[in-house]
Design an enzyme around this catalytic site. Structure first.
Site, PDB file in Angstrom:
ATOM      1  N   CYS A 213      12.430  10.737   8.334  1.00 46.90           N
ATOM      2  CA  CYS A 213      12.056  10.220   9.792  1.00 46.90           C
ATOM      3  C   CYS A 213      13.086  10.490  10.809  1.00 46.90           C
ATOM      4  O   CYS A 213      12.718  10.512  11.905  1.00 46.90           O
ATOM      5  CB  CYS A 213      11.651   8.922   9.759  1.00 46.90           C
TER       6      CYS A 213
ATOM      7  N   LYS B 215       0.909  -1.203   0.136  1.00 50.00           N
ATOM      8  CA  LYS B 215       0.119   0.011  -0.017  1.00 50.00           C
ATOM      9  C   LYS B 215       0.762   1.157  -0.066  1.00 50.00           C
ATOM     10  O   LYS B 215       1.423   1.721   1.068  1.00 50.00           O
ATOM     11  CB  LYS B 215      -0.931   0.012   1.201  1.00 50.00           C
TER      12      LYS B 215
ATOM     13  N   GLU C 116       7.586   1.541  12.284  1.00 50.60           N
ATOM     14  CA  GLU C 116       8.783   2.743  11.998  1.00 50.60           C
ATOM     15  C   GLU C 116       8.192   4.240  12.007  1.00 50.60           C
ATOM     16  O   GLU C 116       7.694   4.375  10.960  1.00 50.60           O
ATOM     17  CB  GLU C 116       9.762   2.524  10.964  1.00 50.60           C
TER      18      GLU C 116
ATOM     19  N   GLU D  58       7.959  16.878  14.986  1.00 54.69           N
ATOM     20  CA  GLU D  58       8.843  16.935  13.843  1.00 54.69           C
ATOM     21  C   GLU D  58       8.535  18.239  13.056  1.00 54.69           C
ATOM     22  O   GLU D  58       7.264  18.385  12.944  1.00 54.69           O
ATOM     23  CB  GLU D  58       8.538  15.817  13.098  1.00 54.69           C
TER      24      GLU D  58
END
Length: 495
Positions: A297, A186, A263, A395
Site C-alpha cells: 500500500c 476475515k 487503511e 496505484e
C-alpha cells in the site's frame, strides 16, 4: 532444484482447510468451498469453506459471548497470551513463511520478514496491554473530582488484505485482543491459509475459545462484509484494502455508527533531490518499489527525480533492476516473485501501454514473463513520465517504475500533493532543512527519509484524505479499540 511445497511443512497441523468459530474448525453451513492457488505455478494449494452471512453471524455471536468474560481478564494475562503467541511465530517461522510464500507469491526471505514483523506487533501490544492508562483531571468545580478510564469496545472485525496476510491480521487483532476486545477475522480469499495458521498458534498460546474466529470466503466477500458492518454486536471494524471498498464499508457501518479504522489506497511519491546520495536513493527506491513485487500500500508509485540527477539516477536504476532475479518465491536467489492475481498483470500492462501512448519510453522490461506459468511481469522502468498518465493517478501495484522529472522543490510538492489519497511518501536528500520543509508540506500520513520502508510495530501507520483514517501500530494503535469513560465524583465539604 525442486521447489518447496506444503508437504515440506514441519508442523502439518498449521495447514488448515476449515474456518474457525468458537474454538472449533468448521465447514461452511452451505458446504460450498473455494480453491486457493499458488500464483507462481497455478497449482492448487487447497479447498476452503465458502462462508456467508449465516456463518458470519455465528462467528460474531461466539465473539460476543466470549467478550463477556474476556473483557474481565487482566491486562497481565492478555499480555502473556500475546507474548507467547509472538514466541510461537518465531518458533515456527520457517513453516509460516512457506505457507505465506506459496499462497501469496512473495519470496521466502520476504515472507520470513513478514512473519517476524507480524510477531513484533503481538510483542508490542503485549506491552501496550498494560499501559492503558486513565487520567485525573483538575476540576473547575472543587466539589467534584473527575477521572477517566478506558474500556474495550466489544467485538472487533478485522478484515485483512492479500498482500500482507499475516502482518495485517496481527497488527489489527494484536491491538484488539490487548485492549480486551474479542475478534472476528476475515482474511482475503486468495491468502486464507496464513491467517488460519495464526489461529492455530493463538489457540496454542492460550486465548480462550470465541476470542478469535476466522471466516473464509472468496466469492461471498460482499455478503460477509455487509454482515459484519450491519451487525449490532460488532462495535469496531478495521479494514485494509482499496478506497472503493473502504467507502462502501463506511457507508454500511453508518447504520450502527460502528467505529472504523480504514487503511486504504495509496499513491506514494518518491522524491529524489539533486543533493541526494544517488546510490543510497537507488537502494531505497528498489526497496520501496520492488518489495512484494510492488504490491504494498505504500509502494513508491510516482518516482520524481530532480533534473540535475535525472539521467544519472535512471541509468543506475536500470543497472540495478536488471540484476533482480524473477521467479517463484520459494526459489533461491529470487527477488521479484509473481503478482498475486492475473488481473494485476493486466492492470500493469494497461498502465505501461498508457504511458507509452503519452511519450513514455520503456527502457527495461515492459511485458509479462511468458517462460513461467504464473502471474509474472518483467521488472519495468519507464522514463519521461507525464502527469497525464494513468500511473500518476492510480496505484500500479506491480514491479513497474515510472520516472518523472522536476525542477524545483515547490513544483514537486505541488505535484506530489495533487492526488486524492495521502498514505506514504519518500524523500531522498542530504539537506536537513529540506527534509523538514518537504516532510511537513507533503499531504500524507507517513514520510520516509533516505530509506525505502515506512513500517515498524512501534510507529503509527495510516493516512489522510482518501487513504482513510485511524492508526495501526504504535501507542496509538490500541486506542482504536478502546472507549474513554469519564467518572465524576461529588465531594462534600467536611462536616
Amino acid at each position: 532444484m525442486a521447489l518447496k511445497t506444503l508437504s515440506s511443512l514441519a508442523r502439518k497441523d498449521l495447514l488448515r482447510d476449515k474456518g474457525y468459530i468458537n474454538g472449533a474448525w468448521v465447514d461452511a453451513i452451505s458446504r460450498n468451498t473455494f480453491e486457493v492457488h499458488d500464483p507462481a505455478t497455478l497449482d492448487k494449494l487447497g479447498s476452503l469453506p465458502e462462508m456467508g452471512a449465516e456463518d458470519t453471524h455465528q462467528a460474531v455471536e461466539a465473539a460476543n459471548n466470549a467478550f463477556k468474560s474476556y473483557r474481565g481478564t487482566s491486562a497481565r494475562q492478555r499480555a502473556q497470551w500475546l507474548r507467547r503467541w509472538s514466541d510461537l511465530c518465531y518458533e515456527n517461522v520457517a513453516d509460516l513463511a512457506l505457507i505465506l510464500s506459496l499462497e501469496n507469491g512473495k519470496t521466502l526471505k520476504e515472507a520470513q520478514g513478514e512473519v517476524e514483523y507480524a510477531a513484533s506487533f503481538l510483542n508490542w501490544f503485549s506491552g501496550e496491554a498494560e499501559r492503558v492508562y486513565g487520567e485525573v483531571i483538575p476540576p473547575a468545580n472543587l466539589s467534584q473530582r473527575i477521572l477517566t478510564f478506558k474500556q474495550p469496545l466489544g467485538v472487533a472485525a478485522c478484515m485483512a488484505p492479500w498482500n500482507f496476510p499475516i502482518a495485517m491480521i496481527t497488527r489489527k487483532c494484536g491491538a484488539a485482543l490487548a485492549a480486551g476486545c474479542t475478534t472476528v477475522w476475515k482474511p482475503a480469499g486468495e491468502t486464507p491459509l496464513s491467517a488460519l495458521a495464526q489461529a492455530v498458534l493463538a489457540a496454542e498460546a492460550g486465548f480462550p475459545k470465541g476470542a478469535i474466529n476466522v471466516i473464509t470466503t472468496l466469492n461471498s466477500v460482499a455478503e460477509v462484509g455487509e454482515a459484519l458492518c450491519t451487525s449490532k454486536l460488532v462495535r469496531k471494524l478495521s479494514f485494509t484494502g482499496s478506497t472503493r471498498v473502504g467507502k462502501l464499508l463506511a457507508s454500511q457501518c453508518s447504520s450502527n455508527l460502528t467505529k472504523l479504522s480504514l487503511e486504504l489506497g495509496g499513491n506514494s511519491p518518491f522524491i529524489v533531490f539533486d543533493d541526494a546520495n544517488v546510490d543510497k536513493a537507488i537502494q531505497a527506491c528498489i526497496s520501496a518499489k520492488f518489495r512484494n513485487s510492488g504490491q504494498t500500500c505504500v509502494t513508491a508509485n510516482r518516482i520524481f527525480v530532480q533534473k540535475g540527477v535525472y539521467e544519472k539516477f535512471a541509468s543506475k536504476l536500470v543497472e540495478s533492476v536488471e540484476r533482480l532475479q524473477v521467479g517463484a518465491g520459494t526459489e533461491d536467489g529470487v527477488f521479484v516473485g509473481p503478482l498475486t492475481h492475473e488481473r494485476a498483470v493486466e492492470k500493469a500492462m494497461t498502465h505501461i501501454e498508457d504511458a507509452k501512448s503519452y511519450g513514455g519510453k520503456v527502457v527495461l522490461g515492459g511485458a509479462p514473463l511468458r517462460d513461467l506459468p504464473g502471474y509474472f511481469l518483467n521488472p519495468t522502468v519507464i522514463k519521461y513520465m507525464d502527469d497525464r498518465m494513468m500511473m500518476t493517478r492510480e496505484e500500479t501495484f506491480a514491479p513497474v517504475v515510472g520516472l518523472y522529472q522536476f525542477e524545483t522543490e515547490t513544483e514537486v510538492i505541488d505535484r506530489a500533493n495533487d492526488c486524492d489519497v495521502g498514505l506514504g511518501s519518500f524523500i531522498c536528500t542530504e539537506s536537513i532543512s529540506r527534509m523538514w520543509r518537504v516532510a511537513e508540506a507533503l499531504e500524507v500520513g507517513m514520510v520516509g527519509v533516505n530509506l525505502g520502508v515506512l513500517s515498524a510495530c512501534e510507529s503509527p501507520f495510516g493516512g489522510i484524505k482518501e487513504s482513510g483514517y485511524g492508526r495501526e501500530g504504535g501507542s496509538h494503535g490500541i486506542d482504536e479499540y478502546l472507549a474513554v469513560k469519564s467518572l465524576l465524583v461529588g465531594v462534600t465539604a467536611e462536616a
